[in-house]
Motif scaffolding. Structure first.
Motif, PDB file in Angstrom:
ATOM      1  N   ASP A 150      26.383  19.995 111.652  1.00 44.06           N
ATOM      2  CA  ASP A 150      26.744  20.299 110.270  1.00 44.06           C
ATOM      3  C   ASP A 150      26.556  21.793 110.041  1.00 44.06           C
ATOM      4  O   ASP A 150      25.429  22.304 110.149  1.00 44.06           O
ATOM      5  N   LEU A 151      27.648  22.487 109.731  1.00 43.63           N
ATOM      6  CA  LEU A 151      27.560  23.924 109.497  1.00 43.63           C
ATOM      7  C   LEU A 151      26.901  24.218 108.159  1.00 43.63           C
ATOM      8  O   LEU A 151      27.231  23.612 107.139  1.00 43.63           O
ATOM      9  N   LEU A 152      25.954  25.136 108.160  1.00 44.58           N
ATOM     10  CA  LEU A 152      25.381  25.615 106.909  1.00 44.58           C
ATOM     11  C   LEU A 152      26.375  26.568 106.258  1.00 44.58           C
ATOM     12  O   LEU A 152      27.138  27.263 106.949  1.00 44.58           O
ATOM     13  N   ASP A 153      26.386  26.604 104.922  1.00 48.31           N
ATOM     14  CA  ASP A 153      27.232  27.560 104.214  1.00 48.31           C
ATOM     15  C   ASP A 153      26.842  28.980 104.628  1.00 48.31           C
ATOM     16  O   ASP A 153      25.659  29.253 104.812  1.00 48.31           O
ATOM     17  N   PRO A 154      27.803  29.856 104.812  1.00 48.55           N
ATOM     18  CA  PRO A 154      29.234  29.752 104.518  1.00 48.55           C
ATOM     19  C   PRO A 154      30.094  29.371 105.730  1.00 48.55           C
ATOM     20  O   PRO A 154      31.270  29.727 105.771  1.00 48.55           O
ATOM     21  N   GLY A 155      29.550  28.665 106.695  1.00 49.66           N
ATOM     22  CA  GLY A 155      30.319  28.294 107.872  1.00 49.66           C
ATOM     23  C   GLY A 155      30.401  29.429 108.876  1.00 49.66           C
ATOM     24  O   GLY A 155      29.480  30.227 109.006  1.00 49.66           O
ATOM     25  N   ILE A 156      31.527  29.502 109.576  1.00 55.66           N
ATOM     26  CA  ILE A 156      31.727  30.546 110.579  1.00 55.66           C
ATOM     27  C   ILE A 156      32.383  31.744 109.908  1.00 55.66           C
ATOM     28  O   ILE A 156      33.485  31.649 109.365  1.00 55.66           O
ATOM     29  N   THR A 157      31.685  32.878 109.957  1.00 56.54           N
ATOM     30  CA  THR A 157      32.181  34.101 109.348  1.00 56.54           C
ATOM     31  C   THR A 157      31.922  35.258 110.306  1.00 56.54           C
ATOM     32  O   THR A 157      31.177  35.116 111.282  1.00 56.54           O
ATOM     33  N   THR A 158      32.517  36.401 110.032  1.00 52.10           N
ATOM     34  CA  THR A 158      32.049  37.593 110.723  1.00 52.10           C
ATOM     35  C   THR A 158      30.597  37.822 110.291  1.00 52.10           C
ATOM     36  O   THR A 158      30.202  37.468 109.169  1.00 52.10           O
ATOM     37  N   VAL A 159      29.795  38.379 111.192  1.00 49.18           N
ATOM     38  CA  VAL A 159      28.349  38.371 110.945  1.00 49.18           C
ATOM     39  C   VAL A 159      27.904  39.084 109.670  1.00 49.18           C
ATOM     40  O   VAL A 159      26.939  38.634 109.029  1.00 49.18           O
ATOM     41  N   PRO A 160      28.571  40.152 109.212  1.00 49.78           N
ATOM     42  CA  PRO A 160      28.086  40.754 107.962  1.00 49.78           C
ATOM     43  C   PRO A 160      28.253  39.849 106.745  1.00 49.78           C
ATOM     44  O   PRO A 160      27.577  40.048 105.723  1.00 49.78           O
ATOM     45  N   LEU A 161      29.165  38.862 106.848  1.00 48.79           N
ATOM     46  CA  LEU A 161      29.447  37.994 105.702  1.00 48.79           C
ATOM     47  C   LEU A 161      28.608  36.725 105.698  1.00 48.79           C
ATOM     48  O   LEU A 161      28.736  35.900 104.789  1.00 48.79           O
ATOM     49  N   TRP A 162      27.727  36.557 106.697  1.00 48.24           N
ATOM     50  CA  TRP A 162      26.872  35.376 106.724  1.00 48.24           C
ATOM     51  C   TRP A 162      25.623  35.659 105.882  1.00 48.24           C
ATOM     52  O   TRP A 162      24.717  36.348 106.306  1.00 48.24           O
ATOM     53  N   ARG A 163      25.645  35.136 104.656  1.00 47.74           N
ATOM     54  CA  ARG A 163      24.525  35.258 103.708  1.00 47.74           C
ATOM     55  C   ARG A 163      23.966  36.682 103.650  1.00 47.74           C
ATOM     56  O   ARG A 163      22.774  36.917 103.898  1.00 47.74           O
ATOM     57  N   PRO A 164      24.795  37.657 103.313  1.00 48.91           N
ATOM     58  CA  PRO A 164      24.329  39.049 103.297  1.00 48.91           C
ATOM     59  C   PRO A 164      23.264  39.288 102.238  1.00 48.91           C
ATOM     60  O   PRO A 164      23.282  38.670 101.168  1.00 48.91           O
ATOM     61  N   ASP A 165      22.344  40.197 102.548  1.00 48.68           N
ATOM     62  CA  ASP A 165      21.297  40.578 101.586  1.00 48.68           C
ATOM     63  C   ASP A 165      21.818  41.568 100.561  1.00 48.68           C
ATOM     64  O   ASP A 165      21.291  41.666  99.447  1.00 48.68           O
ATOM     65  N   THR A 166      22.827  42.329 100.957  1.00 50.53           N
ATOM     66  CA  THR A 166      23.431  43.327 100.070  1.00 50.53           C
ATOM     67  C   THR A 166      24.946  43.178 100.151  1.00 50.53           C
ATOM     68  O   THR A 166      25.473  42.482 101.014  1.00 50.53           O
ATOM     69  N   ALA A 167      25.644  43.855  99.258  1.00 46.72           N
ATOM     70  CA  ALA A 167      27.111  43.764  99.240  1.00 46.72           C
ATOM     71  C   ALA A 167      27.670  44.280 100.568  1.00 46.72           C
ATOM     72  O   ALA A 167      27.334  45.391 100.990  1.00 46.72           O
ATOM     73  N   PRO A 168      28.500  43.493 101.247  1.00 46.54           N
ATOM     74  CA  PRO A 168      29.068  43.933 102.527  1.00 46.54           C
ATOM     75  C   PRO A 168      29.948  45.176 102.356  1.00 46.54           C
ATOM     76  O   PRO A 168      30.585  45.382 101.329  1.00 46.54           O
ATOM     77  N   ALA A 169      29.965  45.990 103.402  1.00 47.06           N
ATOM     78  CA  ALA A 169      30.795  47.189 103.392  1.00 47.06           C
ATOM     79  C   ALA A 169      32.260  46.805 103.545  1.00 47.06           C
ATOM     80  O   ALA A 169      32.587  45.719 104.034  1.00 47.06           O
ATOM     81  N   PRO A 170      33.173  47.681 103.129  1.00 49.32           N
ATOM     82  CA  PRO A 170      34.600  47.416 103.354  1.00 49.32           C
ATOM     83  C   PRO A 170      34.866  47.169 104.841  1.00 49.32           C
ATOM     84  O   PRO A 170      34.303  47.832 105.717  1.00 49.32           O
TER      85      PRO A 170
END
Length: 276
Positions: free
Chosen positions: A241-261
């Motif tokens: 069972d995948l935890l949210d947010p599933g498979i993403t590029t690594v900066p988008l996996w539960r980021p602590d701060t706003a991801p860079a462009p």
């Protein structure tokens, strides 16, 4: 921190052959992260890789950030023992440091097959607290041997949930090394409630000519670099069972701060799955 220490510097106690004249992926990765455990051949190969794909350095750092957040997440869910395979050369933010910050009693077993990595293993054995850390020699391509080494060490209780960490290691295995079977064998041996923390390089976002230049550089190193697609990475989590947010590029996996462009095009995927 108290610890078992099955570290072995080489056959019959001889020093490991560091092969400084051949580029080594773990030392190249150390260079990308700004470390000092690398040789001129590693730096030259890493600079060629950076010339082909300047994002390698930021990708390596993004992967370390993912490891921190994912291990912390799993530790916060109550997992107090981790099996980290293909850990690479120790640097800041190792799995035991992250997990033991959440629970000082956490036990961590590191596994690597590489004498170059093992020669740095004592750096993992520092710290304070009741948790124990061990470094074991075994090969991910032989998952049954990995499990046997872990059981022989007596550090982890495989009847209780385990956090299995495979961070930026499976892309060094070709298809003929049977990476999917290796993950299946490991997860099959772990009980319900265990978690898989996995990150994996991809060529989904880079031109074919760049991919070919980079893989050519790694083909001259001690291990290849095999980028896999998002769907191929998803296959490692079959039955979990995948935890949210599933498979993403690594900066988008539960980021602590706003991801860079451009965070959605970083060339490494990450995810965490739970065994039902």
């Amino acid at each position: 921190m108290g610890h078992d220490d099955p570290w072995e510097p080489g056959e019959a106690g001889t020093p490991a052959d560091l092969r400084p004249d051949i580029p080594h992926p773990a030392r190249m990765y150390d260079y990308y992260l700004g470390g000092k455990d690398n040789f001129p051949a590693d730096r030259a190969a890493a600079e060629k890789a950076l010339a082909a794909n300047p994002e390698f350095r930021s990708t390596a750092r993004a992967n370390r950030g993912f490891l921190t957040r994912a291990v912390r997440c799993v530790a916060d869910l109550g997992i107090d023992q981790f099996l980290d395979i293909g850990t690479g050369i120790p640097t800041a933010g190792n799995t035991h440091e992250i997990a033991q910050a959440a629970n000082p009693g956490t036990q961590v077993a590191y596994v690597d097959n590489d004498p170059i990595v093992l020669s740095h293993a004592r750096a993992l054995m520092s710290g304070t607290g009741p948790g124990r850390t061990a470094v074991l020699q075994a090969d991910l391509r032989e998952p049954s041997a990995v499990l046997a080494a872990v059981e022989a060490a007596g550090l982890l209780d495989l009847s209780r949930p385990v956090g299995l960490v495979l961070a930026a290691v499976l892309h060094f295995l070709r298809d003929e090394d049977k990476p999917y079977q290796a993950v299946d064998t490991l997860m099959d041996a772990l009980p319900s409630g265990s978690h898989l923390v996995l990150s994996h390089g991809t060529a989904d976002f880079i031109p074919a000519e760049v991919r070919d230049r980079v893989t050519g550089i790694y083909d001259k190193a001690t291990a290849p670099l095999v980028g896999r697609t998002r769907d191929e990475v998803r296959t490692f989590f079959d039955g979990l069972d995948l935890l949210d947010p599933g498979i993403t590029t690594v900066p988008l996996w539960r980021p602590d701060t706003a991801p860079a462009p451009g965070a959605d095009r970083v060339s490494i995927y990450g995810a965490v799955g739970r065994k039902p």
